[in-house]
Scaffold this motif. Structure first.
Motif, PDB file in Angstrom:
ATOM      1  N   MET A   1       0.842  -1.191   0.000  1.00 59.18           N
ATOM      2  CA  MET A   1       0.000   0.000   0.000  1.00 59.18           C
ATOM      3  C   MET A   1       0.885   1.252   0.000  1.00 59.18           C
ATOM      4  SD  MET A   1      -2.876   1.221   2.803  1.00 59.18           S
ATOM      5  CE  MET A   1      -3.954  -0.166   2.454  1.00 59.18           C
ATOM      6  N   LYS A   2       0.728   2.084  -1.011  1.00 55.90           N
ATOM      7  CA  LYS A   2       1.541   3.287  -1.119  1.00 55.90           C
ATOM      8  C   LYS A   2       1.108   4.314  -0.084  1.00 55.90           C
ATOM      9  CE  LYS A   2       3.056   6.883  -4.321  1.00 55.90           C
ATOM     10  NZ  LYS A   2       2.994   7.390  -5.706  1.00 55.90           N
ATOM     11  N   LYS A   3       2.083   4.915   0.591  1.00 57.65           N
ATOM     12  CA  LYS A   3       1.799   5.911   1.610  1.00 57.65           C
ATOM     13  C   LYS A   3       2.687   7.135   1.404  1.00 57.65           C
ATOM     14  CE  LYS A   3       0.683   2.475   5.188  1.00 57.65           C
ATOM     15  NZ  LYS A   3       1.001   1.997   6.561  1.00 57.65           N
TER      16      LYS A   3
ATOM     17  N   THR B   1      -3.469  16.073  -3.947  1.00 59.01           N
ATOM     18  CA  THR B   1      -2.929  16.668  -5.173  1.00 59.01           C
ATOM     19  C   THR B   1      -1.667  15.942  -5.612  1.00 59.01           C
ATOM     20  OG1 THR B   1      -3.831  18.835  -4.573  1.00 59.01           O
ATOM     21  CG2 THR B   1      -2.067  18.795  -6.202  1.00 59.01           C
ATOM     22  N   GLU B   2      -0.814  15.616  -4.646  1.00 60.69           N
ATOM     23  CA  GLU B   2       0.425  14.907  -4.981  1.00 60.69           C
ATOM     24  C   GLU B   2       0.138  13.512  -5.539  1.00 60.69           C
ATOM     25  OE1 GLU B   2       4.440  13.230  -2.716  1.00 60.69           O
ATOM     26  OE2 GLU B   2       3.297  14.892  -1.851  1.00 60.69           O
ATOM     27  N   LEU B   3      -0.825  12.814  -4.927  1.00 56.75           N
ATOM     28  CA  LEU B   3      -1.162  11.465  -5.375  1.00 56.75           C
ATOM     29  C   LEU B   3      -2.052  11.463  -6.618  1.00 56.75           C
ATOM     30  CD1 LEU B   3      -1.912   9.745  -1.948  1.00 56.75           C
ATOM     31  CD2 LEU B   3       0.044   9.305  -3.435  1.00 56.75           C
ATOM     32  N   GLN B   4      -2.711  12.602  -6.858  1.00 54.74           N
ATOM     33  CA  GLN B   4      -3.638  12.735  -7.983  1.00 54.74           C
ATOM     34  C   GLN B   4      -4.790  11.739  -7.876  1.00 54.74           C
ATOM     35  OE1 GLN B   4      -1.341  12.604 -11.662  1.00 54.74           O
ATOM     36  NE2 GLN B   4      -0.936  14.785 -11.503  1.00 54.74           N
ATOM     37  N   VAL B   5      -5.383  11.687  -6.680  1.00 52.25           N
ATOM     38  CA  VAL B   5      -6.560  10.849  -6.445  1.00 52.25           C
ATOM     39  C   VAL B   5      -7.581  11.662  -5.676  1.00 52.25           C
ATOM     40  CG1 VAL B   5      -5.265   8.680  -6.424  1.00 52.25           C
ATOM     41  CG2 VAL B   5      -5.633   9.920  -4.286  1.00 52.25           C
ATOM     42  N   SER B   6      -8.814  11.170  -5.616  1.00 48.44           N
ATOM     43  CA  SER B   6      -9.860  11.822  -4.851  1.00 48.44           C
ATOM     44  C   SER B   6      -9.883  11.277  -3.425  1.00 48.44           C
ATOM     45  CB  SER B   6     -11.219  11.640  -5.527  1.00 48.44           C
ATOM     46  OG  SER B   6     -11.458  10.275  -5.792  1.00 48.44           O
ATOM     47  N   ALA B   7     -10.611  11.979  -2.542  1.00 44.72           N
ATOM     48  CA  ALA B   7     -10.560  11.696  -1.111  1.00 44.72           C
ATOM     49  C   ALA B   7     -11.015  10.291  -0.754  1.00 44.72           C
ATOM     50  CB  ALA B   7     -11.396  12.727  -0.352  1.00 44.72           C
ATOM     51  N   GLU B   8     -12.009   9.761  -1.496  1.00 39.80           N
ATOM     52  CA  GLU B   8     -12.531   8.450  -1.148  1.00 39.80           C
ATOM     53  C   GLU B   8     -11.584   7.308  -1.499  1.00 39.80           C
ATOM     54  OE1 GLU B   8     -14.294   9.558  -5.191  1.00 39.80           O
ATOM     55  OE2 GLU B   8     -13.922  10.521  -3.258  1.00 39.80           O
TER      56      GLU B   8
ATOM     57  N   GLU C   1      -0.788  11.280   7.117  1.00 42.18           N
ATOM     58  CA  GLU C   1      -0.341  10.173   6.271  1.00 42.18           C
ATOM     59  C   GLU C   1      -1.504   9.752   5.394  1.00 42.18           C
ATOM     60  OE1 GLU C   1       2.029   6.373   7.509  1.00 42.18           O
ATOM     61  OE2 GLU C   1      -0.110   5.851   7.480  1.00 42.18           O
ATOM     62  N   LEU C   2      -1.284   9.709   4.082  1.00 46.48           N
ATOM     63  CA  LEU C   2      -2.290   9.255   3.128  1.00 46.48           C
ATOM     64  C   LEU C   2      -1.859   7.909   2.569  1.00 46.48           C
ATOM     65  CD1 LEU C   2      -2.569  12.472   3.167  1.00 46.48           C
ATOM     66  CD2 LEU C   2      -3.729  12.174   0.976  1.00 46.48           C
ATOM     67  N   ALA C   3      -2.724   6.914   2.742  1.00 48.62           N
ATOM     68  CA  ALA C   3      -2.435   5.567   2.240  1.00 48.62           C
ATOM     69  C   ALA C   3      -3.426   5.244   1.146  1.00 48.62           C
ATOM     70  CB  ALA C   3      -2.533   4.543   3.366  1.00 48.62           C
TER      71      ALA C   3
END
Length: 241
Positions: free
Chosen positions: A1-3, A20-27, A53-55
């Motif tokens: 799992m990328k974090k 923004t860095e990951l270029q994904v939405s919150a869900e 931390e965003l995983a």
């Protein structure tokens, strides 16, 4: 799992930067608060930035590069779901939502209880307890409104049917409604006396609605809104003709 670890002035800013860095939405991520922002002298923010931390969730890893994050979408910090919502998950969604509220309050040093009440606006979760619940309300309800936004995201994440939750604390919503109604009448009188329109400060949509409703049948003044969110304002002006 990328974090990844992201930072920002507030927790929401930090999460938004990470998305923004990951270029994904919150869900498509799980969020863990690593470090809350510190408050400086006289309550100023900025002595220490917030860190989160965003995983990436498993199904988001392969598609992260193709996801785009809405430029103005708020970035809520919401707990990870233990299991997918079922068609009859409304009751579970409310329980999860209440647990989320209690955890938020606990991080603020508050011990709260939650009462449920049905209203035409939706399910009202009324908060009470020990400590300064004014921390949960904020200036003119801004903190309560922000928490209500997050609460609705949490609730609807766990429910397959749409839930509308209104968050209240110490009867703030009712007190604020009365204050706005009295303000509407007072400013209407001012407009009539001076024959000059009055432009109110920016308000949330539900507060603008209170102003409009209070004066909609007034014989001498009328109201309309102007501007773009979040700086949309109510204008009270003379009714001509």
């Amino acid at each position: 799992m990328k974090k990844i670890i992201a930072s920002g002035k507030t927790i929401e800013d930090a999460v938004r930067n990470g998305l923004t860095e990951l270029q994904v939405s919150a869900e498509r991520v799980n969020v863990t608060v690593v470090e809350k922002p510190s408050k400086g002298l006289f309550g100023l923010i900025g002595v220490r930035a917030a860190k989160v931390e965003l995983a990436l969730l498993p199904d988001a890893v392969e598609t992260a590069k193709s996801e785009s994050v809405p430029a103005v979408a708020p970035a809520p910090v919401i707990p990870a779901a233990d299991k997918p919502a079922s068609p009859s998950a409304s009751a579970d969604a409310i329980l999860e939502t209440e647990r989320f509220i209690i955890e938020v309050a606990r991080t603020m040093g508050l011990d709260i209880t939650i009462a449920r009440n049905d209203s035409k606006e939706g399910l009202v979760l009324a908060l009470s307890g020990t400590g300064d619940l004014g921390m949960l309300i904020g200036r003119r309800g801004q903190t309560l409104d922000a928490l209500q936004y997050l609460v609705n995201i949490v609730a609807n994440r766990y429910s397959n049917s749409h839930l509308r939750i209104v968050l209240d604390a110490e009867d703030f919503r009712d007190r604020r409604r009365r204050t706005l109604e009295e303000l509407s009448d007072r400013l209407a009188g001012q407009v009539i006396r001076t024959r000059k329109e009055v432009v109110l400060e920016p308000m949330a949509p539900h507060e603008r609605k209170i102003i409009h409703s209070q004066l909609q049948n007034h014989g001498k003044v009328k109201t309309f809104s102007k501007g773009e969110e979040p700086n949309r304002r109510v204008v009270i002006t003379l009714r001509h003709g």
